[in-house]
Design an enzyme around this catalytic site. Structure first.
Site, PDB file in Angstrom:
ATOM      1  N   ARG A 160       0.822  -1.220   0.000  1.00 43.83           N
ATOM      2  CA  ARG A 160       0.000   0.000   0.000  1.00 43.83           C
ATOM      3  C   ARG A 160       0.851   1.263   0.000  1.00 43.83           C
ATOM      4  O   ARG A 160       0.508   2.268   0.616  1.00 43.83           O
ATOM      5  CB  ARG A 160      -0.955   0.016   1.204  1.00 43.83           C
ATOM      6  CG  ARG A 160      -1.916  -1.141   1.260  1.00 43.83           C
ATOM      7  CD  ARG A 160      -2.859  -1.190   0.041  1.00 43.83           C
ATOM      8  NE  ARG A 160      -3.687  -2.394   0.096  1.00 43.83           N
ATOM      9  CZ  ARG A 160      -3.338  -3.554  -0.446  1.00 43.83           C
ATOM     10  NH1 ARG A 160      -2.191  -3.665  -1.091  1.00 43.83           N
ATOM     11  NH2 ARG A 160      -4.120  -4.604  -0.363  1.00 43.83           N
ATOM     12  N   SER A 239     -11.459  -0.208   2.866  1.00 43.19           N
ATOM     13  CA  SER A 239     -10.661  -0.469   4.073  1.00 43.19           C
ATOM     14  C   SER A 239     -10.114   0.840   4.615  1.00 43.19           C
ATOM     15  O   SER A 239      -9.331   1.509   3.938  1.00 43.19           O
ATOM     16  CB  SER A 239      -9.513  -1.424   3.749  1.00 43.19           C
ATOM     17  OG  SER A 239     -10.014  -2.657   3.269  1.00 43.19           O
ATOM     18  N   GLU A 343      -5.750   4.356   5.896  1.00 44.14           N
ATOM     19  CA  GLU A 343      -5.390   4.173   4.490  1.00 44.14           C
ATOM     20  C   GLU A 343      -5.793   5.365   3.631  1.00 44.14           C
ATOM     21  O   GLU A 343      -5.029   5.785   2.768  1.00 44.14           O
ATOM     22  CB  GLU A 343      -6.018   2.879   3.960  1.00 44.14           C
ATOM     23  CG  GLU A 343      -5.561   2.521   2.549  1.00 44.14           C
ATOM     24  CD  GLU A 343      -5.963   1.109   2.157  1.00 44.14           C
ATOM     25  OE1 GLU A 343      -6.194   0.873   0.964  1.00 44.14           O
ATOM     26  OE2 GLU A 343      -6.035   0.231   3.042  1.00 44.14           O
TER      27      GLU A 343
END
Length: 351
Positions: A160, A239, A343
């Site tokens: 990520r 998420s 995130e």
């Protein structure tokens, strides 16, 4: 190039949250994107880049500056080489690669947002990451004042993360190039155990491309991870927290905390994440810390389908969302000594 002033930004995000921008510019060509960026940089105007808005948390006060919405289009397929304009809708592009019989991104079906955002976050799900197929990213380098081509290695992809995320004010992604695989209509080898189980095969096996895509879409929908205007569980950024990656020492401490809180028979999720590092599950941490599906009694709550998604139930403000996020972070830290990291990108606010 469309230009609006005091323009609402909430409708441009999947959270449907956030105040207005002083100025909103919508660019439909690479030239318009570059022109808008150069103008803002020359004037010293703060610049916010918006693609699909699926990874943005914008403060209630909005954004004082120019918000640039990238709405470019372009899907070019030559053999197994794919080039996508940054503004292409990612989920649509995945569907087209499957229709073309090409493997490599089929398990990334249903992920909201634009193609240009995928290398920034190194988007991944169900055993695939875009870093495994991206060969080159074409971007405007604001520091050099020119368009550059960055190889996959130069993108510095990790979990990520990427060079673009590490230096968010330098590059504006214009186009992304992928190398896909012609496997006679079959998917890439399945890496995610849940996907393989639902499809009735073993991890590492291949299945029909369309079957892989449809299975992932069903799994995502069951978790509220496919956009649906009528379903408030999808008024989210997917998420909200990344899965923590812990050093061996930190994982040992975490493991002890789990035993103390949940008993000797409970083992936390643990996945190898490189030399001396272990990844665990943010969703598991949230749930075991007491934040179960549907948690909350206000306008921002945890999804009723998945503990990893924080949602706007229709009347939330960004501050409502942040209060919930901070509560979750504090609760997980108190329970297990692990600090969750958001995130989505925050604009004008922070946890």
């Amino acid at each position: 190039m469309q230009e609006l002033h005091d323009a609402p930004l909430a409708p441009l995000t999947t959270f449907r949250l956030g105040g207005p921008a002083t100025r909103l510019v919508t660019a439909t060509t690479d030239a318009e994107v570059i022109a808008a960026v150069r103008e803002a940089d020359a004037d010293g105007t703060p610049l916010l880049i918006i693609g699909g808005g699926s990874n943005l948390v914008i403060g209630d006060k909005g954004f004082e500056g120019t918000a640039l919405r990238i709405a470019t289009s372009g899907f070019e397929l030559a053999g197994t080489t794919l080039e996508l304009a940054a503004g292409e809708v990612w989920s649509d592009a995945v569907a087209r690669t499957v229709e073309a019989g090409l493997a490599g991104v089929e398990c990334l079906a249903g992920i909201p947002g634009s193609a240009g955002a995928t290398p920034i976050q190194n988007v991944g799900a169900y055993g695939q990451e875009v870093s495994s197929t991206i060969t080159e990213v074409i971007a405007y380098d604001r520091r050099a004042g020119e368009t550059v081509a960055l190889s996959a290695a130069e993108c510095a992809f990790s979990y990520r993360h990427s060079r673009f995320k590490a230096d968010p004010d330098r590059y504006v992604v214009l186009r992304v190039r992928f190398a896909l695989e012609d496997a006679d209509g079959l998917s890439a080898p399945l890496k995610y155990a849940e996907t393989a189980r639902v499809l009735g095969v073993e991890p590492g096996e291949r299945v029909a491309l369309a079957d892989a895509r449809e299975t992932v879409l069903k799994l995502r929908a069951g978790k509220g991870m496919v956009l649906d205007p009528e379903d408030h569980d999808t008024w989210s950024a997917g998420s909200f927290f990344t899965n923590p990656i812990l050093t061996d020492a930190d994982f040992a401490v975490f493991h002890t905390r789990v035993k103390e809180r949940l008993g000797d028979g409970v083992e936390p999720p643990a996945y190898p994440a490189g030399e001396g590092r272990t990844k665990t599950s943010a969703a598991w941490l949230i749930d075991k810390a007491g934040f179960t599906k549907g948690y909350g009694d206000g306008p921002a709550r945890i999804s009723t389908k998945h503990t990893l998604a924080l949602t706007n139930r229709g009347a939330a403000t960004t501050e409502d969302l942040l209060v919930l996020a901070r509560e979750v972070v504090a609760g997980v830290r108190e329970a297990f000594g692990v600090t969750l990291v958001n995130e989505p990108v925050t604009v004008g606010v922070s946890l």
